[in-house]
Design a protein around this motif. Structure first.
Motif, PDB file in Angstrom:
ATOM      1  N   GLU A   1     -20.408 -26.682   2.499  1.00 37.40           N
ATOM      2  CA  GLU A   1     -19.891 -25.313   2.398  1.00 37.40           C
ATOM      3  C   GLU A   1     -18.364 -25.313   2.277  1.00 37.40           C
TER       4      GLU A   1
ATOM      5  N   ASP B   1     -17.459 -26.733  -1.199  1.00 36.07           N
ATOM      6  CA  ASP B   1     -17.744 -25.772  -2.264  1.00 36.07           C
ATOM      7  C   ASP B   1     -16.670 -24.698  -2.332  1.00 36.07           C
ATOM      8  N   GLY B   2     -16.197 -24.247  -1.163  1.00 36.02           N
ATOM      9  CA  GLY B   2     -15.143 -23.242  -1.136  1.00 36.02           C
ATOM     10  C   GLY B   2     -13.870 -23.731  -1.802  1.00 36.02           C
TER      11      GLY B   2
ATOM     12  N   VAL C   1     -13.668 -26.163  -4.121  1.00 28.64           N
ATOM     13  CA  VAL C   1     -13.919 -26.318  -5.557  1.00 28.64           C
ATOM     14  C   VAL C   1     -13.967 -24.951  -6.233  1.00 28.64           C
ATOM     15  N   ASP C   2     -14.570 -23.970  -5.561  1.00 27.40           N
ATOM     16  CA  ASP C   2     -14.582 -22.595  -6.100  1.00 27.40           C
ATOM     17  C   ASP C   2     -13.164 -22.117  -6.384  1.00 27.40           C
ATOM     18  N   GLY C   3     -12.266 -22.333  -5.429  1.00 31.11           N
ATOM     19  CA  GLY C   3     -10.889 -21.905  -5.587  1.00 31.11           C
ATOM     20  C   GLY C   3     -10.211 -22.604  -6.749  1.00 31.11           C
TER      21      GLY C   3
ATOM     22  N   VAL D   1     -11.719 -23.876  -9.425  1.00 35.04           N
ATOM     23  CA  VAL D   1     -12.322 -23.392 -10.668  1.00 35.04           C
ATOM     24  C   VAL D   1     -11.769 -22.012 -11.034  1.00 35.04           C
ATOM     25  N   ARG D   2     -11.613 -21.133 -10.033  1.00 29.71           N
ATOM     26  CA  ARG D   2     -11.073 -19.796 -10.296  1.00 29.71           C
ATOM     27  C   ARG D   2      -9.654 -19.880 -10.861  1.00 29.71           C
TER      28      ARG D   2
ATOM     29  N   ARG E   1      -5.709 -29.798  -4.270  1.00 25.17           N
ATOM     30  CA  ARG E   1      -6.704 -28.742  -4.186  1.00 25.17           C
ATOM     31  C   ARG E   1      -7.948 -29.139  -3.390  1.00 25.17           C
TER      32      ARG E   1
ATOM     33  N   THR F   1     -20.280 -33.677  -5.692  1.00 26.29           N
ATOM     34  CA  THR F   1     -19.940 -32.278  -5.969  1.00 26.29           C
ATOM     35  C   THR F   1     -19.029 -32.154  -7.182  1.00 26.29           C
TER      36      THR F   1
ATOM     37  N   ARG G   1     -20.340 -30.260 -10.517  1.00 27.30           N
ATOM     38  CA  ARG G   1     -19.809 -28.911 -10.737  1.00 27.30           C
ATOM     39  C   ARG G   1     -18.757 -28.829 -11.831  1.00 27.30           C
TER      40      ARG G   1
END
Length: 407
Positions: free
Chosen positions: A129, A132-133, A135-137, A139-140, A150, A372, A376
């Motif tokens: 979790e 993922d947070g 990597v989400d940041g 990617v955004r 990062r 991950t 991703r």
């Protein structure tokens, strides 16, 4: 380690070789260490700091045996200024790194529950979790991105802070202290200031958790002190290196991913065969030169004969896990990265009683990071030519300073 018979005439000791802390680029293997390995199983070395010289064992079997042999003591090092890489040397009571048996087991028992296979399995969903947070940041924000900034730095630091029980409000300053401690660039004064800050904070935190029933490391230590299992100073000495452990994961994973990103066939294999990733991680852990020169010494408690040389009582002895992981007698064609290498009994996490306490946790983080990022980020690749990646300088733990990527 097979002792030679005492009827043999001891060989003349090898010359003392000066071993400076080389700032090496990329994942280049230390050329001086490679030279020592070619010259014979035992070398005498002089490192940049401390006093005198020390023996260096580079062969796999010798490294395994020395690290399991109670005739070679870590505790005895605390009273000496042996030749060493680090400019500062001030061991604390309770440090697992400088404990011999039976103290080592007593101390390790206080925190063992936080670093078991079961504990790592329970932590894995939370770790995923957190990752993922991050990597989400990334990617955004979109490519390109510095993978160290990062993901590779914040993830291990956040996870070790979770395991240790560091409150969110304190994590940034704790990380600043640990980063300074493992650097050799600021000198002894900066490192000492960072140690004072970190260990003072740890002292207060352990004291505040004397009656905690939590399963984080600082709660376990507070409870162990309250029960009388360990002393308050020992709790602080135990916690410091564990807190610093997240730094090693950052830089080891940086090296590992650099190798994946610069070897298209390796990247393709790991993308197309997820089942091969665990073996690939093992092989990359074997291959990466995760540190500069060597770690901590041991002191011979009695005379020991090895390969015709007499290691005298009181002599300092180092082992090189990096060299052991390149021993051709155990790893055929050791310079080659071979995902299918089997068996692969590498010593990336050490050996014997001083095998890395956080090895299970570090391995779990490494597998999550690799899996991950590959799953991703299709097309993940370096955003600069490989020779333009900046590498850390004047440090004990090697790795890329930045790892610019796009996808």
């Amino acid at each position: 380690m097979t002792e030679e018979t005492t009827t043999l005439t001891p060989q003349a000791p090898p010359p003392v070789r000066h071993w400076p802390a080389l700032d090496l680029k990329g994942t280049e293997f230390d050329p001086l260490l490679a030279e020592f390995m070619r010259e014979g199983p035992l070398t005498r070395i002089q490192l940049p700091h401390g006093e005198g010289w020390a023996w260096l064992a580079t062969r796999y079997d010798d490294v395994k045996t020395i690290t399991n042999d109670p005739r070679f003591s870590r505790a005895e090092v605390t009273g000496r200024q042996v030749t060493r890489l680090a400019p500062h040397f001030k061991p604390r009571p309770g440090s697992l790194a400088f404990a011999d048996q039976p103290d080592h087991n007593r101390l390790r028992r206080a925190v063992a529950g936080a670093f078991t296979v079961g504990a790592a399995k329970r932590l894995r969903p939370r770790a995923q979790e957190m990752l993922d947070g991050l990597v989400d940041g990334m990617v955004r924000a979109g490519p390109p991105a510095d993978l160290v900034e990062r993901v590779l730095e914040p993830f291990p630091v956040a996870l070790v802070s979770e395991v240790m029980g560091v409150p969110a409000a304190d994590r940034e300053r704790v990380h600043a202290w640990t980063r300074t401690i493992i650097s050799t660039s600021g000198g002894a004064e900066a490192a000492e200031r960072a140690k004072c800050g970190l260990y003072g904070w740890i002292t207060d935190t352990v004291r505040a958790r004397a009656h905690s029933t939590g399963d984080d490391v600082y709660s376990l230590l507070g409870a162990a002190v309250a029960r009388g299992d360990i002393g308050a100073d020992e709790a602080v000495g135990l916690a410091g290196p564990l807190q610093i452990g997240g730094e090693a994961v950052t830089h080891n994973c940086g090296q590992l991913l650099y190798l994946v990103l610069t070897r298209p066939e390796l990247m393709a294999r790991m993308r197309e065969e997820p089942g091969a990733r665990a073996a690939a991680v093992d092989e990359l852990l074997r291959h990466i030169p995760h540190r500069t020169s060597v770690g901590l010494a041991r002191i011979a408690l009695e005379d020991v004969e090895l390969h015709g040389h007499r290691i005298a009582a009181g002599d300092a002895v180092y082992v090189s896990y990096l060299a052991a992981n390149r021993d051709p007698a155990v790893f055929p064609d050791p310079e080659r990265i071979d995902v299918d290498r089997d068996p692969n009994p590498h010593l990336a996490f050490g050996n014997g009683p001083h095998h890395c306490t956080g090895a299970v946790l570090a391995r779990m983080q490494t597998e999550l990071l690799v899996g991950t990022l590959l799953d991703r980020l299709p097309g993940l690749r370096l955003a600069v030519p490989a020779d333009q990646v900046l590498w850390r300088r004047k440090t004990m733990i090697r790795g890329p300073q930045t790892l610019p990527v796009t996808w």
